[in-house]
Design a protein around this motif. Structure first.
Motif, short mmCIF file in Angstrom:
data_model
loop_
_atom_site.label_atom_id
_atom_site.label_comp_id
_atom_site.label_asym_id
_atom_site.label_seq_id
_atom_site.Cartn_x
_atom_site.Cartn_y
_atom_site.Cartn_z
N ILE A 1 32.62 23.03 47.17
CA ILE A 1 31.92 23.76 46.11
C ILE A 1 31.33 25.03 46.74
O ILE A 1 30.36 24.95 47.51
CB ILE A 1 30.81 22.90 45.50
CG1 ILE A 1 31.38 21.58 44.98
CG2 ILE A 1 30.09 23.66 44.38
CD1 ILE A 1 30.31 20.59 44.54
N GLU B 1 38.01 28.79 42.29
CA GLU B 1 37.14 27.81 41.63
C GLU B 1 37.05 28.09 40.13
O GLU B 1 37.13 27.17 39.31
CB GLU B 1 35.75 27.87 42.26
CG GLU B 1 34.77 26.88 41.63
CD GLU B 1 33.34 27.15 42.04
OE1 GLU B 1 32.65 26.18 42.41
OE2 GLU B 1 32.91 28.32 41.97
N ARG B 2 36.85 29.37 39.76
CA ARG B 2 36.75 29.72 38.35
C ARG B 2 38.08 29.48 37.63
O ARG B 2 38.10 28.94 36.51
CB ARG B 2 36.34 31.19 38.22
CG ARG B 2 36.29 31.72 36.78
CD ARG B 2 35.29 30.96 35.95
NE ARG B 2 35.19 31.52 34.60
CZ ARG B 2 34.78 30.84 33.55
NH1 ARG B 2 34.39 29.57 33.67
NH2 ARG B 2 34.71 31.41 32.36
N ASP C 1 37.85 32.43 47.15
CA ASP C 1 37.45 31.05 46.87
C ASP C 1 36.80 30.94 45.50
O ASP C 1 37.05 29.99 44.74
CB ASP C 1 36.47 30.54 47.93
CG ASP C 1 37.11 30.31 49.29
OD1 ASP C 1 38.36 30.27 49.35
OD2 ASP C 1 36.36 30.16 50.27
N ARG D 1 40.42 27.35 38.43
CA ARG D 1 40.61 25.89 38.29
C ARG D 1 39.81 25.35 37.12
O ARG D 1 40.30 24.51 36.35
CB ARG D 1 40.19 25.20 39.58
CG ARG D 1 40.34 23.68 39.55
CD ARG D 1 39.90 23.08 40.87
NE ARG D 1 40.13 21.66 40.91
CZ ARG D 1 39.95 20.90 41.98
NH1 ARG D 1 39.53 21.46 43.12
NH2 ARG D 1 40.17 19.61 41.95
N SER D 2 38.57 25.82 36.97
CA SER D 2 37.73 25.39 35.86
C SER D 2 38.36 25.75 34.52
O SER D 2 38.35 24.95 33.57
CB SER D 2 36.35 26.02 35.99
OG SER D 2 35.54 25.72 34.88
#
Length: 321
Positions: free
Chosen positions: A209, A273-274, A269, A276-277
């Motif tokens: 995270i 992450e965004r 990164d 993937r969300s």
């Protein structure tokens, strides 16, 4: 294979039990398939006569004697998952005794394995200096600052280096046990992993995270907040530094020291992450998601997701079914 598990007060209960279960199952399968003694002779040893787990359960340990000559020593994690608890624990008397014992065993030719936070104890001995290693991902900034001579890569789940091996967070204990079983018998390791519905994972990257890592440093935390607001834009180191009222060199240096990567890599990164969300939590198509995180087309994003997470869009969406 003679394996000694070094038990210290307040160790992570699951780490110890899953390690014992994996070797126990391996020995049981081996007994059914072959004659002779069990392939793994496992003992729990301690520098103290009385040891309790993190949940307060007594752990039966045998004394460390001069005739104890393990092939492998396993250092499980302490149940201290935050810096404010871990740093004082590393200064405890029993931890210092354990460090001295690890140095003795290593000098005598033993292999040493450390799981999760156990890698901190191994690093304290100096044996990991100039060696590759991994650790639990959320304590990577602390590890990197405390042991600058260790070649840390927290994205990896298991890192062998010479006569040592380190593994990543929490269930890295199971990855380590399976890796050791595989060294003795690939077929046996396959049986154990299928029985436990588990297998060795090569990466911690899908679980990291980024926001948690940023908490370790005020400048990095400000950079993380700025970056999230500018994901749609092309990255500019100078623009980021100006917005944070610092120099590009300082931002570059702090990212490397705390995160072990450049500001651009950390920005990527956050994009991953965004993305993937959005892949998992929205009905947007890949082209629209790519635009949301600053990529000109979905193909580029698709490649990046597979490179960083080891999984494609279909697999990520399948996780929710």
């Amino acid at each position: 294979m003679r394996i000694s598990i070094l038990a210290l007060d307040g160790l992570f209960d699951t780490g110890l039990t899953v390690t014992l279960d994996a070797f126990g199952i391996a020995n049981n399968f081996a007994a059914r398939q072959m004659s002779g003694p069990p392939p793994f002779e496992v003992s729990i040893v301690g520098v103290r006569k009385s040891v309790r787990s993190g949940h307060g359960w007594p752990i039966p340990v045998q004394a460390i004697t001069p005739d104890l000559k393990p092939d492998w020593v396993i250092v499980p994690a302490l149940n201290t998952s935050t810096p404010d608890r871990l740093i004082p624990a590393l200064a405890r008397r029993d931890v210092n005794q354990a460090k001295a014992q690890l140095l003795t065993w290593h000098a005598e030719g033993a292999h040493i394995a450390a799981s999760c936070i156990g890698s901190f104890l191994l690093a304290e001995t100096g044996l990991l200096d100039h060696q590759e290693a991994t650790t639990t991902w959320w304590l990577a900034p602390l590890f990197r600052q405390r042991y600058p001579n260790v070649l840390l890569d927290e994205s990896r789940m298991l890192v062998p280096s010479g006569r040592m091996v380190t593994t990543g967070a929490a269930m890295g204990h199971l990855d380590l046990a399976l890796w050791l079983v595989r060294r003795a018998s690939p077929e046996l390791a396959t049986m154990v992993s299928r029985y436990l519905l588990a297998d060795i994972r090569s990466s911690q990257a899908p679980y990291i995270i980024p926001n948690h890592l940023a908490q370790a440093d005020p400048l990095i935390l400000r950079f993380e907040r700025w970056a999230r607001e500018h994901l749609k834009e092309g990255f500019s180191l100078q623009k980021a530094a100006d917005a944070l009222t610092t120099s590009a060199r300082t931002l570059q240096r702090r990212c490397q020291a705390v995160l072990g990567k450049s500001p651009l890599d950390y920005f990527q990164d956050l994009r991953v992450e965004r993305a993937r969300s959005l892949v998992q939590g929205s009905s947007l198509d890949l082209e629209a998601i790519a635009a949301e995180v600053g990529y000109v087309d979905g193909a580029t994003l698709r490649t990046l997701l597979r490179q960083r997470l080891g999984r494609g869009v279909r697999e990520l969406r399948a996780d929710l079914r």
